[in-house]
Design an enzyme around this catalytic site. Sequence first.
Site, PDB file in Angstrom:
ATOM      1  N   GLY A 184     -82.863 -66.172 -38.660  1.00 30.26           N
ATOM      2  CA  GLY A 184     -82.633 -66.459 -40.021  1.00 30.26           C
ATOM      3  C   GLY A 184     -83.360 -65.148 -40.838  1.00 30.26           C
ATOM      4  O   GLY A 184     -83.396 -64.018 -40.328  1.00 30.26           O
ATOM      5  N   SER A 185     -83.595 -65.746 -41.778  1.00 28.33           N
ATOM      6  CA  SER A 185     -84.069 -64.544 -42.927  1.00 28.33           C
ATOM      7  C   SER A 185     -85.549 -63.990 -42.618  1.00 28.33           C
ATOM      8  O   SER A 185     -85.602 -62.993 -42.921  1.00 28.33           O
ATOM      9  CB  SER A 185     -84.394 -65.324 -44.338  1.00 28.33           C
ATOM     10  OG  SER A 185     -83.058 -65.878 -44.611  1.00 28.33           O
ATOM     11  N   THR A 186     -85.994 -64.564 -41.485  1.00 29.87           N
ATOM     12  CA  THR A 186     -87.493 -63.703 -40.994  1.00 29.87           C
ATOM     13  C   THR A 186     -87.089 -62.435 -40.401  1.00 29.87           C
ATOM     14  O   THR A 186     -88.171 -61.785 -40.476  1.00 29.87           O
ATOM     15  CB  THR A 186     -87.976 -64.819 -39.919  1.00 29.87           C
ATOM     16  OG1 THR A 186     -87.157 -64.961 -38.814  1.00 29.87           O
ATOM     17  CG2 THR A 186     -88.557 -66.014 -40.614  1.00 29.87           C
TER      18      THR A 186
END
Lengths: 359, 617
Positions: B325-327
Amino acid sequence: MLRRKKLLFDGPLMIGLITLSFLGLFVIYSASGENFSVMVRQGIRLGIGWVVMILVAQISPETIKRFSPHLFIVGVVVLISVLLVGVVAKGAQRWLDLGVFRFQPSELMKLALPMMVAWLMTRDKLPPTFTIILLALVLTAIPAGLVVIQPDLGTGIMLAASGLLVIFLSGIRWRHLMMMLATVAAVAPFLWSQLHDYHRQRILTLFDPWADPMGSGYQTIQAQIAIGSAGIWGKGWLQGSQSHLEFIPERSTDFIFAVFAEEFGLIGVLILIVLYLFIVGRCLAMAYQTKETYSRLLIGALALTFFFYLFVNLGMVSGILPIVGVPLPLVSYGGTSMLTLMAAFGIIMGMHSRRRLMT
Amino acid sequence: MVSRSGMGQASGEDAIVRQRLKLAGIIALILAAILLARLYSLQVSQYARYQTLSLDNHIRLQALSPVRGLILDRNGVVLAQNTAVYALKVTPERVPDMDLMLAEVGQIIDLSDQEIIAFKQRSSRRPGFKKQLLKTQLDDAEAAKFAVNEYRFPGVTLEAVLHRDYPFAELTAHFLGYVGRISEKDQNRLEEEKYKGISHTGKSGIEKQYERALVGSTGFEEVEIDAHGRTLRTISREGAIPGDNLRLTIDIELQREARRALGASRGAVVAMDPSSGEVLAMVSNPSFDPNLFVDGIDHATYSALRSLKDKPFLNRALHGRYAPGSTIKPIFAEVVMEEGIDPDESVFCPGWYMLPGSTRQYRCWKKTGHGRVDLHAALEQSCDVYFYEMGKRLGIGQMSGVLKKFGLGSPSGVDLPGEPDGLVPSAEWKLATRNEPWYPGEDLITAIGQGFLMTTPLQLARVASILATRGIVVQPRLLMSKNDPLSGDPKNLNNKKNTQNLHINTEAMDRVIRAMTAVMNSPRGTARMSGRRSAYSIAGKTGTAQVIAIAQGEEYDEDSIREEFRDHALFIAFAPVENPKIAIAVVVENGGSGAGVAAPLARKVLDHFFLKALERA
């Protein structure tokens, strides 16, 4: 005095017996787990045996011959009585308790039976007739049978052997011998069926001791391991692991040869057998030299029975014969049989010593 | 005297008997020769065989089991130890009647059917002279009860044995692993000579990884025994050498705190020291009790655990594969700058993105849009549209290059068995495995950490640590030192740090870290709630990974979606920003949003780490 001295010493035989006796004491010490008192007791027995031998040697051959039937009859009577009132030891009725000491009547018979058969044989001309042979066989079978039903198969066999040896020495005709063998072969299946289960098991074990290594094969296997692991030179006196760690059952009695063979190896075994052969050979030579047939038969039969003991004992310990309770003569721990043996040598020496007197 | 004629007879008679005497003498010699031949055969021909049998009879070689090394945490707290327990062992060969014995022993102490079945299985496969375990962990009362009755049961012995014990049980199960009875499969793998007298071997985790160090070496004792099996004396003895004690980098207190923070959620937390790669905590939830495996778990319990949907045996921290995801955005932000794109250039976010010539809408997590965002704002607020645009510009080739540079798509080299690769997709990979071309839309979703990209929590923790150290790649590890069990001195300490400098542009790194700090404490930072009032500075990045695809025009409604299809919540962080001491990755399966679930969880762990450090200081 001079005469007595002459009587007492057959040098070569004495040397053989003394050597064997001392060897036996060393082996007993080791086989008993280095128990000094056991060795001393055996030594005392040997001492008594020597005295008995010397005493018996004084009896004249004529007396021995004359009283052969009497001794035999007494022996048979005692054997019958032991079956009726004998003390049970090790599961068999072999002992007669006379209050002061226990007496094993089969021992008496070891002398009386060959004496009796020799007596019978020398009543007529040799070779014996068929009737005489039959009679001799019956006389042999009676005490042997009485001992076997005690039950003591080993001694029974030795008794039978002593009688049969006299018959053999007396020049039994070959066709009679063949008839005897044929008869034995014919009744063998019946005898087999009459054997105790443990005897049958022992015979079967002979063929494959590893079938039951922890049970019926145990003794045979452990004895063979003891003998085989010794190699040529042996493990050394008191160094036998099989005997000292109690892997060998009956190690100071019937299986003492395994102890000896383990500690002294093939060299020791060779020396031991040669020593026995020397004794037997000397006796046979004495029989040969004796001038009179009764003595000759008796000396020969006693000497050959002595050898037969050795053969059966070594055969069973080394695994070529079934296990029957036969001790190693003059070496195994035990009293009565040693006295009998020494008495037998006394007879041999006495008869031989007097051979010239009788010619 | 009897007359001479009575005693002395004809010379013919003499000849007969003499001849027979000679014959008998010859027969005796033949018999003696037979005996000698037999004895020669035993003592010379078969000497070697009987020699061996004789030695086997009275010499026993007994293996002396070495004590397995202890495993400690970084502060010396014992994580795996050996405790003495009483065990009942049976030498089947010496038992006269097995069923009778089992029945009678069963009257003295409890024997369950399972124990009996397991024992019978074990003993049927091994030779009868080998001792087999019948029952372990007898309590003192049972041991005493059996001891007074022991004489009744030949072949059954009561023995005190050392038993591997994991005092923290579930808490350490995944990274520590466990030992178990050596199985037939293990026997093929392990050197037989080395494992004489050793019944257990490491089956997973550290116990497996460092088996060689832990196991020590077997000693041998030669004893003489007699016919009755009594030991008479020791002939020679070579003592066993205990295994090394292992000191791990794990801080069991931090581990416990991370586990507590996870609560009932399925997920993983990995914390490490960014400068050394030392793994401080590695939590996977749910877990299991490794002590169950030490003496063989029974089949029913095992299959029950095995069939649980939550998969307690799975070490999610190491083996769990999650879309980051956005990590993942900080990595792309870095490459954007490296590629010369102006970080101050802004992209307009209306809440969605469309590729030219396509009508398909790629949504931003914020439906209303972020308006104009530059790189800093895009990271701070985790704007998807900005990264869609960057993904389009960079393309999969550039993206997979930088992802690989940050250690994704390949094992980190952590000292645990069976680490997976994860997956960094590329056009070639897709063509090779799926026989399909790479679509431009897939550039976009890769840019926000969705699609084919798969990472493990450990890899994410390492990404955080690379960011923390501004481009130093370290190899994560759990082993701090092997210590000699007797002196306690560390030995063959591997000081060779497997580090690699990525030489990332300093300015780019500064900007990324500034943005990640803003994530935690700017008013619009996604994890501002988790960054509030912290005594130390934190840089972090939230992530919310979709588990199922949401159809065009459809809404993601958390309440209406089944739990297992809800988003995974992710978060990576390091702290303090200026001089990072800890890097952390958190994954909560189906937890919802990274900001709402994963970040607060990480904060608890970080708080614990720094407060504990303060306490100690």
